[in-house]
Scaffold this active site. Structure first.
Site, short mmCIF file in Angstrom:
data_model
loop_
_atom_site.label_atom_id
_atom_site.label_comp_id
_atom_site.label_asym_id
_atom_site.label_seq_id
_atom_site.Cartn_x
_atom_site.Cartn_y
_atom_site.Cartn_z
N ASN A 11 0.86 -1.19 0.00
CA ASN A 11 0.00 0.00 0.00
C ASN A 11 0.90 1.23 0.00
O ASN A 11 1.50 1.55 1.02
CB ASN A 11 -0.89 -0.04 1.25
CG ASN A 11 -1.70 1.23 1.43
OD1 ASN A 11 -1.82 2.05 0.50
ND2 ASN A 11 -2.28 1.40 2.61
N LYS A 13 -0.04 4.24 -0.27
CA LYS A 13 -0.73 5.42 0.32
C LYS A 13 -0.52 6.62 -0.60
O LYS A 13 -0.48 6.47 -1.82
CB LYS A 13 -0.23 5.68 1.74
CG LYS A 13 -0.22 4.42 2.59
CD LYS A 13 -0.03 4.72 4.04
CE LYS A 13 0.14 3.43 4.81
NZ LYS A 13 -0.04 3.58 6.23
N HIS A 95 -9.57 0.95 4.82
CA HIS A 95 -8.32 1.16 5.55
C HIS A 95 -8.58 2.12 6.72
O HIS A 95 -9.39 3.04 6.60
CB HIS A 95 -7.26 1.75 4.61
CG HIS A 95 -5.89 1.74 5.19
ND1 HIS A 95 -5.48 2.67 6.12
CD2 HIS A 95 -4.83 0.92 4.99
CE1 HIS A 95 -4.22 2.41 6.47
NE2 HIS A 95 -3.81 1.34 5.80
N GLU A 97 -6.99 4.52 7.81
CA GLU A 97 -6.76 5.94 7.51
C GLU A 97 -7.97 6.55 6.82
O GLU A 97 -8.28 7.73 7.01
CB GLU A 97 -5.47 6.10 6.68
CG GLU A 97 -4.24 5.87 7.55
CD GLU A 97 -3.00 5.40 6.81
OE1 GLU A 97 -2.97 5.46 5.57
OE2 GLU A 97 -2.06 4.97 7.50
N GLU A 165 -5.47 -5.18 10.67
CA GLU A 165 -4.47 -4.13 10.83
C GLU A 165 -4.76 -3.35 12.12
O GLU A 165 -5.59 -2.41 12.10
CB GLU A 165 -4.51 -3.16 9.65
CG GLU A 165 -4.22 -3.80 8.32
CD GLU A 165 -3.63 -2.77 7.35
OE1 GLU A 165 -2.49 -2.98 6.92
OE2 GLU A 165 -4.29 -1.76 7.07
N GLY A 171 2.34 2.09 10.78
CA GLY A 171 3.32 3.18 10.68
C GLY A 171 4.03 3.51 11.98
O GLY A 171 4.74 4.51 12.06
N SER A 204 3.32 -2.31 10.37
CA SER A 204 4.76 -2.31 10.63
C SER A 204 5.45 -3.63 10.28
O SER A 204 6.38 -4.04 10.98
CB SER A 204 5.04 -1.90 12.08
OG SER A 204 4.62 -0.57 12.31
C1 PEP Z 1 -0.87 0.03 6.08
O1 PEP Z 1 -1.00 1.23 5.90
O2 PEP Z 1 -1.73 -0.74 5.63
C2 PEP Z 1 0.29 -0.45 6.80
C3 PEP Z 1 0.31 -1.69 7.20
O3 PEP Z 1 1.31 0.46 7.00
P1 PEP Z 1 2.77 0.14 7.63
O4 PEP Z 1 3.25 -1.15 7.04
O5 PEP Z 1 3.59 1.32 7.23
O6 PEP Z 1 2.57 0.02 9.12
#
Ligand code: PEP
Length: 244
Positions: A11, A13, A95, A97, A165, A171, A204
Site C-alpha cells: 500500500n 498510500k 483502511h 486511515e 491491521e 506506521g 509495521s
Molecule cells: C498500512 O498502511 O496498511 C500499513 C500496514 O502500513 P505500515 O506497514 O507502514 O505500518
C-alpha cells in the site's frame, strides 16, 4: 478447491511519482514469476502506468479506495469500474486511515465492496482495533463487528481478502505479539463467512520481522505500507512469504 496462494500487498498510500515506477520495475525483475500473489497499490495517478510497468510479470496492481457508485456527480472520487479499466485487479477498502480521515463507516465500506465485486475486483477489506480499544479488552468485539458490517452477502475466497491491521501498529514500528496476532486471526477465521478467505496481517511489517509474522498460524500474508515503497524492502518481505 485448492488452497489459494498467500499474498504480499503493498500500500503506497499518498506516496509515488512517475520516477517511483522504477521500484515497481525492480520488484518485477526480482520476481518475474512470484511463488505468492504480489501486488502494489499505488496512488490512483499511477495505476494505469503501474499496470503497464508490471504487465507480463506475475505482479498485479490495486487501488486504495473506490466509490460505491459506478459513475456520477462525485467530484474527486474514482469508481471500481475505473480502477478495473486502468488495469487494477484489487482494491483496498476500509483502511483505518480512510475510516479516520474520511469518517468511513463499515456500512459504507460494505457498499464499496459490493461495487468492487461488480467491477470484477478483489476487495481487500481492512479492519482493526485502536490502542484504546485493545487496552479496554475490546479487540475481538471490535473486529467482529467490523467484519460483519463491512462484508456484504456473497464474500468468497475468490473475491475477498481480509486484512487485520491494528490501528496502533500502522506506521508506528510497533507490532502485536505473535500470540496476539494468532488470537485475532483464529477468531476472524471462525467469524469469516468462508474459512478459506485469506487473512492478511498489516502493521509495521518490515524485512526484519516478516519471517516472524509469517510463521504465525493463520496468517496468509501481509498488507505492507512503508516497507512496500522500496523494491529491496518489499522484495525481502515477498521472499520471506515465499519461504514461509
Ligand atoms: C498500512 O498502511 O496498511 C500499513 C500496514 O502500513 P505500515 O506497514 O507502514 O505500518
Amino acid at each position: 478447491m485448492p488452497k489459494l496462494p498467500r499474498i504480499a500487498a503493498g500500500n503506497w498510500k499518498m506516496h509515488g511519482l512517475s520516477a517511483d515506477l522504477a521500484e515497481a520495475r525492480a520488484l518485477a525483475a526480482a520476481f518475474p514469476e512470484p511463488a505468492v500473489e504480489v501486488l502494489l497499490c499505488p496512488p490512483a495517478t499511477l495505476i494505469a502506468r503501474m499496470a503497464v510497468t508490471l504487465g507480463g510479470s506475475g505482479l498485479r496492481v490495486g487501488g486504495q479506495d473506490c466509490h460505491a457508485s459506478d459513475a456520477g456527480a462525485h467530484t474527486g472520487d474514482i469508481s471500481a469500474a475505473m480502477l478495473a479499466d486502468a488495469g487494477a485487479a484489487y482494491v483496498i477498502l476500509g483502511h483505518s486511515e480512510r475510516r479516520a480521515d474520511h469518517g468511513e463507516t463499515s456500512a459504507e465500506v460494505a457498499a464499496k465492496v459490493a461495487a468492487a465485486w461488480q467491477a470484477g475486483l478483489v476487495a481487500i477489506v481492512c479492519l482493526g482495533e485502536t490502542e484504546d480499544e485493545r487496552a479496554a479488552g475490546r479487540t475481538l468485539d471490535v473486529v467482529a463487528a467490523q467484519l460483519a458490517q463491512s462484508l456484504p452477502e456473497g464474500a468468497t475466497p475468490a473475491n475477498t481478502v481480509v486484512a487485520y491491521e491494528p490501528v496502533w501498529a500502522i506506521g508506528s514500528g510497533r507490532t502485536p505479539t505473535e500470540d496476539e496476532i494468532a488470537e485475532v486471526h483464529g477468531f476472524l477465521r471462525e467469524q469469516s463467512p468462508d474459512p478459506e478467505i485469506r487473512l492478511l496481517y498489516g502493521g509495521s511489517v518490515k524485512p526484519d520481522n516478516a519471517d516472524t509474522v509469517f510463521a504465525v498460524p493463520g496468517v496468509d500474508g501481509a498488507l505492507v505500507g512503508g516497507a512496500s515503497l522500496k523494491a529491496s524492502d518489499f522484495g525481502a518481505i515477498v521472499a520471506a512469504l515465499a519461504r514461509a
